[in-house]
Enzyme design. Structure first.
Site, PDB file in Angstrom:
ATOM      1  CG  ASP A 173      -1.603   1.215   1.507  1.00 22.48           C
ATOM      2  OD1 ASP A 173      -1.368   1.868   1.242  1.00 22.48           O
ATOM      3  OD2 ASP A 173      -2.843   0.767   0.734  1.00 22.48           O
ATOM      4  CD  GLU A 231      -4.562   3.951  -1.810  1.00 16.27           C
ATOM      5  OE1 GLU A 231      -4.422   4.295  -0.117  1.00 16.27           O
ATOM      6  OE2 GLU A 231      -5.362   4.389  -2.413  1.00 16.27           O
TER       7      GLU A 231
END
Length: 610
Positions: free
Chosen positions: A478, A521
């Protein structure tokens, strides 16, 4: 002295605790009522008491230092059983109380009068009572006043309960609203609402990211203001038709993007009316731009292929491999057999050949088995009944899930050249189809595999690993503080970061690994034949590659979670969940680090936090 039993005591205690008053600080409203009861009744002691399981606790008290006393010695416990006022003129003359420690010791109770605090459910929560150290009796006016004041205490308790319930309901509503907004903002589909005047009243973050415009640029605007009179006017008319119909509609719409290109959307729109009677139109849409462009490219390729085939001097027929029906024909085939294209499409290969059906079926079966087959010279029939001696070859194609045989009729001198040309066009068409298939498993922004491809790859790897006893690991990454990056530098810059992170991770991965965009993301790697140690090495390699890359706006780092298949692993969902939990621990520990789903931290995870 034993406690007085009460019917449905468990429910009564639940009612006491649900008031939320026990063990709270003094409050002026309750203290004022206690003082007023003391003054009106002329007693040195007045109490607002709540009777708990083993104690009576005083919410307000006058003339008494203690905040609670044992229920077993409580006068109020006896008063709970009476529907009205309980009055004891002289406790020493009452067999129930003459030996009570509150009578024989401090505070030396001789007189007691108490009114139950009964809630709307009929449960006696406690009492409003007055106490004296000398025998006495209340006047009728004093009794009425004490009962009136007790009613005010009940009103205060019920008001407090209702306020607490309202606060809890409000908190639940806020939580549900926040959960719904998070759901909508993380949805892959754009979502919006417009009022009956066509003004946007809600847009999710997916929509703002896709068009690179903040929510403030949408809210209060109409389609005409956003897209201009031509596009916006058409959209508005569609919305009006849907509002008038009162039904859900599925449709396709095209709108311009900030870069001047057209974006294509599959939209679901529906009208609704809120609690105030105001009419709205809501919609959710999925971006089909990449698919539309791929389809247009395939159509253009097919049209070019058809144009070329129609320009050939040789006859070409496309035949259904099972029924032998003619599907398509070029101009030369129509001339060769003497049929118009529409009429030829009603015939089968059996109608055109003169040899037996068994021989024709055997040749077609060879084509299906071999893929390509040079049939040689065969005799066919013209529409006018004359026979044709033709040299032909056939190839197997796949169109829309069915097998098609491409037959080329030609003379011997031209056979090889035409066959090569058609094969080239076939390859081009297959490449176009392959590009379309790749688009279906590729993330349109970053170029790595998409979520669907990851799910399929992980399921395949998990099945192989569990069947053959092989190692398997999953790495979930992430991008740290990505929302703040987007808020500071804008979504276009954020998209460039996602592309660069994807390229960096893909560069660090092995050829056998699968790199995919998991969502937003987040990125994920499937590591076949990789145990705990190998997975931690790969995870750290990816983390370090991102951290050491050159970034234009500010340093970019990733937090990483790893999970490894064990005999106790239930399914692929558990592997992903363990990696996600490990990722969460990496974030909690300061980000820019690696954690494993087992809870262990590898040597490679000992990095500095951002």
């Amino acid at each position: 002295m034993a406690m007085t039993p009460h019917p449905d005591e468990a429910a009564r205690l639940l009612a006491v605790h649900s008031c939320g008053v026990l063990d709270t600080s003094p409050e002026a409203q309750y203290d004022g009522i206690a003082r007023l009861a003391s003054v009106i009744c002329g007693t040195p002691i007045a109490l607002v008491s709540l009777v708990d399981r083993d104690r009576q606790w005083f919410k307000a008290r006058v003339g008494l230092e203690a905040t609670e006393t044992p229920r077993a010695s409580s006068f109020c416990d006896h008063a709970l059983a009476s529907p009205g006022l309980t009055e004891i003129p002289d406790a020493l003359e009452d067999a129930r109380f003459r030996d009570n420690p509150l009578v024989t010791g401090g505070p030396g109770i001789r007189f007691y009068a108490g009114v139950p605090l009964t809630d709307p459910g009929g449960f006696a929560l406690g009492t409003l009572c007055v106490i004296d150290r000398v025998p006495r009796e209340l006047t009728a006016v004093q009794r009425d006043a004490l009962e009136t004041l007790a009613g005010q205490v009940v009103v205060l308790l019920q008001t407090r309960r209702r306020v607490a319930e309202l606060e809890q309901a409000q908190a639940r509503l806020v939580t549900e609203q926040e959960r719904f907004r998070a759901f909508m903002d993380n949805s892959p589909a754009v979502a919006f609402m417009k009022d009956d005047g066509g003004r946007f009243v809600y847009v999710n973050e997916t929509l703002t990211r896709r068009f690179g415009m903040p929510a403030e640029a949408w809210l209060g605007k109409t389609d005409v203001e956003l897209w201009g009179p031509e596009v916006g006017g058409a959209l508005r008319q569609t919305d009006l038709d849907i509002l008038a119909s009162g039904e859900t509609h599925s449709l396709y719409e095209t709108v311009p993007t900030p870069d001047g290109e057209s974006s294509h959307w599959h939209v679901f729109k529906f009208p609704f009316t809120d609690a105030t009677g105001q009419h709205f139109l809501a919609g959710m849409a999925v971006d089909r731009t990449a698919e539309r462009r791929a389809e247009e490219a395939v159509r253009a390729s097919e049209e070019k292929f058809r144009t070329v085939v129609n320009g050939l001097a040789e006859g070409v027929l496309l035949i259904d491999a099972v029924s032998k029906a003619v599907l398509e024909s070029n101009f030369a085939a129509c001339r060769l057999f003497g049929y118009a294209a529409a009429e030829l499409a009603t015939r089968t290969l059996y109608d055109l050949c003169t040899h037996d059906r068994a021989s024709l079926g055997a040749n077609c079966e060879r084509v299906r088995l071999l893929g390509r087959y040079s049939v040689g010279r065969r005799r066919y029939r013209h529409r006018d009944g004359t026979t044709l001696d033709l040299e032909l070859s056939a190839s197997l194609l796949h169109q829309s899930g069915r097998q098609v045989i491409d037959i080329v009729f030609r003379d011997v001198s031209e056979a090889m050249r035409i066959e090569e040309r058609l094969h080239l066009y076939q390859l081009r068409l297959e490449r176009a189809n392959e590009q379309l298939r790749q688009l279906a498993v590729t993330d349109g922004l970053t170029g790595v595999k998409n979520r669907a491809a990851f799910d399929a790859r992980l399921a395949e790897s998990y099945e192989r690993a569990t069947r053959h006893g092989q190692a398997l690991s999953v790495v979930l990454l992430d991008v740290d503080h990505f929302k703040a990056f987007n808020d500071t530098f804008g979504h276009p810059a954020g998209d460039e970061v996602l592309k660069a992170v994807a390229a960096t991770v893909a560069g660090a991965a092995r050829s056998t690994d699968t790199v995919a965009r998991y969502g937003g993301e987040e990125f994920v790697l499937v590591l076949p034949d990789t145990d705990y140690a190998g997975a931690m090495v790969m995870a750290e390699r990816c983390r370090q590659a991102v951290a050491e890359a050159k970034w234009q706006s500010r340093p970019i780092t990733v937090s990483v979670g790893v999970s490894t298949l064990t005999p106790e692993t239930a399914d692929v969902a558990e592997m992903v969940r363990e990696a996600d939990e490990a990722l969460y621990r990496s974030k909690q520990a300061g980000r820019n680090r690696v954690n494993h789903g087992s809870g262990a931290v590898g040597l490679h995870a000992l990095t500095r936090a951002t």
